[in-house]
Design an enzyme around this catalytic site. Structure first.
Site, mmCIF file in Angstrom:
data_model
loop_
_atom_site.group_PDB
_atom_site.id
_atom_site.type_symbol
_atom_site.label_atom_id
_atom_site.label_comp_id
_atom_site.label_asym_id
_atom_site.label_seq_id
_atom_site.Cartn_x
_atom_site.Cartn_y
_atom_site.Cartn_z
ATOM 1 N N ASP A 37 52.926 23.391 30.960
ATOM 2 C CA ASP A 37 54.521 23.626 31.770
ATOM 3 C C ASP A 37 55.762 23.849 31.123
ATOM 4 O O ASP A 37 56.000 22.788 30.289
ATOM 5 C CB ASP A 37 54.518 22.690 32.814
ATOM 6 C CG ASP A 37 53.492 22.861 33.926
ATOM 7 O OD1 ASP A 37 53.504 23.996 34.553
ATOM 8 O OD2 ASP A 37 52.872 22.020 34.284
ATOM 9 N N ASP A 177 49.324 25.719 42.160
ATOM 10 C CA ASP A 177 49.797 24.658 41.191
ATOM 11 C C ASP A 177 50.634 23.735 41.988
ATOM 12 O O ASP A 177 51.989 24.088 42.251
ATOM 13 C CB ASP A 177 50.562 25.470 40.341
ATOM 14 C CG ASP A 177 51.288 24.419 39.220
ATOM 15 O OD1 ASP A 177 50.926 23.336 38.947
ATOM 16 O OD2 ASP A 177 51.960 25.132 38.189
HETATM 17 C C1 DX5 Z 1 55.222 21.577 38.286
HETATM 18 C C2 DX5 Z 1 54.201 22.106 37.302
HETATM 19 C C3 DX5 Z 1 52.781 21.631 37.666
HETATM 20 C C4 DX5 Z 1 52.395 20.266 37.983
HETATM 21 C C5 DX5 Z 1 51.113 19.837 38.262
HETATM 22 O O1 DX5 Z 1 56.486 22.174 38.054
HETATM 23 O O2 DX5 Z 1 54.353 23.668 37.370
HETATM 24 O O3 DX5 Z 1 51.945 22.255 36.628
HETATM 25 O O4 DX5 Z 1 53.126 19.436 37.015
HETATM 26 O O5 DX5 Z 1 51.021 18.423 38.363
HETATM 27 P P1 DX5 Z 1 50.198 17.695 39.583
HETATM 28 O O6 DX5 Z 1 48.937 18.335 39.687
HETATM 29 O O7 DX5 Z 1 50.660 16.502 39.374
HETATM 30 O O8 DX5 Z 1 51.232 18.203 40.789
HETATM 31 ZN ZN ZN Z 2 52.716 24.692 36.382
#
Ligand code: DX5
Ligand code: ZN
Length: 220
Positions: A37, A177
């Site tokens: 990310d 996601d």
């Molecule tokens: C949010 C990100 C995700 C997220 C995933 O902006 O794109 O990839 O952090 O993390 P969890 O599974 O904790 O929601």
């Molecule tokens: Zn993401």
């Protein structure tokens, strides 16, 4: 690309003080992709890592680097992420003035192209591009932070995209996601998602047993 379920752990929930070790562990634990990310404090209200870090992590695994760019304007940085070793480069249509141009830039570097939709973004932003891309990333939280609650209203969007993809017989990944856990992973798979991103569930559940958590997300 789109038959079996793939798990793409988000390193946003990893321990950044030992990111290399975390990547190696994810590789051994059976991750399919590594979800990276990238946030700029402008497109989203958080800042994470850039191409230099990805470049340093690249030699540690052969797994697909699934790079989720939450940066704007995105075009200026495509080349750097491609050279750093991204395999899939995913961007948000709101982060570019010309979606076709961004697709072309990514393809020029022989990388796979993903387009991401925020929870409130309409699928109209991507339908005409589906033939030209490799992955659709449906956000089930507002982008910016890990550990947020899954928004069930996006399930309908996954179904709609799955329907179009099937009708057009396209070979593209449908990735989800945000807030994915051992419960909602079933409904998103049934709706048509075949790549599951997960940060908190993989790194925090079962006392951080990432192997177990990856396999539960895959099999549940
Ligand atoms: C949010 C990100 C995700 C997220 C995933 O902006 O794109 O990839 O952090 O993390 P969890 O599974 O904790 O929601
Ligand atoms: Zn993401």
């Amino acid at each position: 690309m789109s038959n079996s379920i793939k798990i793409s752990p988000s390193i946003l929930s990893a321990d950044f003080s030992k990111l290399g070790e975390e990547i190696i562990n994810l590789d051994k634990a059976g991750a399919d992709y590594i979800h990276v990310d990238v946030m700029d404090g402008h497109f989203v209200p958080n800042i994470t890592i850039g191409p230099e870090v990805i470049k340093k992590l690249r030699p540690l695994t052969k797994k697909t680097f699934d790079v989720h760019l939450m940066i704007s304007p995105v075009n200026n940085y495509i080349e750097q992420f491609a050279l750093a070793g991204a395999d899939i480069i995913t961007f948000h249509p709101e982060a570019t003035e010309d979606t076709n141009e961004t697709i072309k830039l990514i393809k020029n570097h022989k990388k796979k192209v993903g387009i991401s939709l925020k929870p409130k973004s309409s699928i109209d932003l991507i339908t005409k591009h589906l033939e030209n891309i490799d992955l659709v990333l449906i956000m089930s939280v507002e982008p910016g932070f890990g550990g947020q609650k899954f928004m069930p209203e996006v399930i309908e969007k996954v179904k709609e995209i799955k329907k179009i993809v099937s009708e057009k017989k396209l070979n593209i990944d449908i990735e989800i996601d945000g807030g994915i856990n051992f419960e909602n992973c079933k409904v998103v798979k049934n709706a048509g998602a075949n790549v599951l991103v997960s940060g908190s569930t993989i790194f925090k559940e079962n006392s951080g047993n990432i192997k177990k958590n990856i396999s539960l997300l895959r099999s549940n």
